[in-house]
Design a protein around this motif. Sequence first.
Motif, PDB file in Angstrom:
ATOM      1  N   CYS A  12       0.848  -1.187   0.000  1.00  0.00           N
ATOM      2  CA  CYS A  12       0.000   0.000   0.000  1.00  0.00           C
ATOM      3  C   CYS A  12       0.890   1.245   0.000  1.00  0.00           C
ATOM      4  O   CYS A  12       1.848   1.321   0.768  1.00  0.00           O
ATOM      5  CB  CYS A  12      -0.882  -0.021   1.243  1.00  0.00           C
ATOM      6  N   CYS A  15      -0.162   3.036   3.933  1.00  0.00           N
ATOM      7  CA  CYS A  15       0.338   2.489   5.194  1.00  0.00           C
ATOM      8  C   CYS A  15       1.579   1.625   5.010  1.00  0.00           C
ATOM      9  O   CYS A  15       2.200   1.227   5.985  1.00  0.00           O
ATOM     10  CB  CYS A  15      -0.758   1.680   5.884  1.00  0.00           C
ATOM     11  N   CYS A  51      -4.741   0.571  -0.105  1.00  0.00           N
ATOM     12  CA  CYS A  51      -5.821  -0.137   0.572  1.00  0.00           C
ATOM     13  C   CYS A  51      -7.133   0.602   0.318  1.00  0.00           C
ATOM     14  O   CYS A  51      -7.135   1.826   0.209  1.00  0.00           O
ATOM     15  CB  CYS A  51      -5.624  -0.180   2.083  1.00  0.00           C
ATOM     16  N   CYS A  56      -5.656   5.310   4.581  1.00  0.00           N
ATOM     17  CA  CYS A  56      -4.488   5.059   3.730  1.00  0.00           C
ATOM     18  C   CYS A  56      -4.391   6.107   2.624  1.00  0.00           C
ATOM     19  O   CYS A  56      -3.292   6.524   2.263  1.00  0.00           O
ATOM     20  CB  CYS A  56      -4.559   3.669   3.121  1.00  0.00           C
TER      21      CYS A  56
HETATM   22 ZN    ZN Z   1      -2.885   0.833   3.458  1.00  0.00          ZN
END
Ligand code: ZN
Length: 92
Positions: A12, A15, A51, A56
């Motif tokens: 991602c 994150c 995500c 995120c």
């Molecule tokens: Zn994420």
Amino acid sequence: MKGNAKVPLRQCTGCREMKSKKEMIRVIRTAEGEIQLDFTGKKNGRGAYICADAECLRKAIKSHGLERSLKTAIPQEVYEQLEKELAGKDGS
Ligand SMILES: [Zn+2]
């Protein structure tokens, strides 16, 4: 689709966690240099993943994770499109 024991993981851009592609939204840069959201996972182009989580997205915007992954500027409208997409989801 064949059953596959190995789930492909992607990082991602928000994150930085590795997750299965199914939990993520793909953002691609086409050969023409256009940035698009790819919900099918089948479009051609350099891809970055995030995500399906508004948190995120916020992180990715702050850290410029998408820009860095795709090595280009991300148009504001793409972020807005992502925001709209994620607003409809509540995490579960
Ligand atoms: Zn994420």
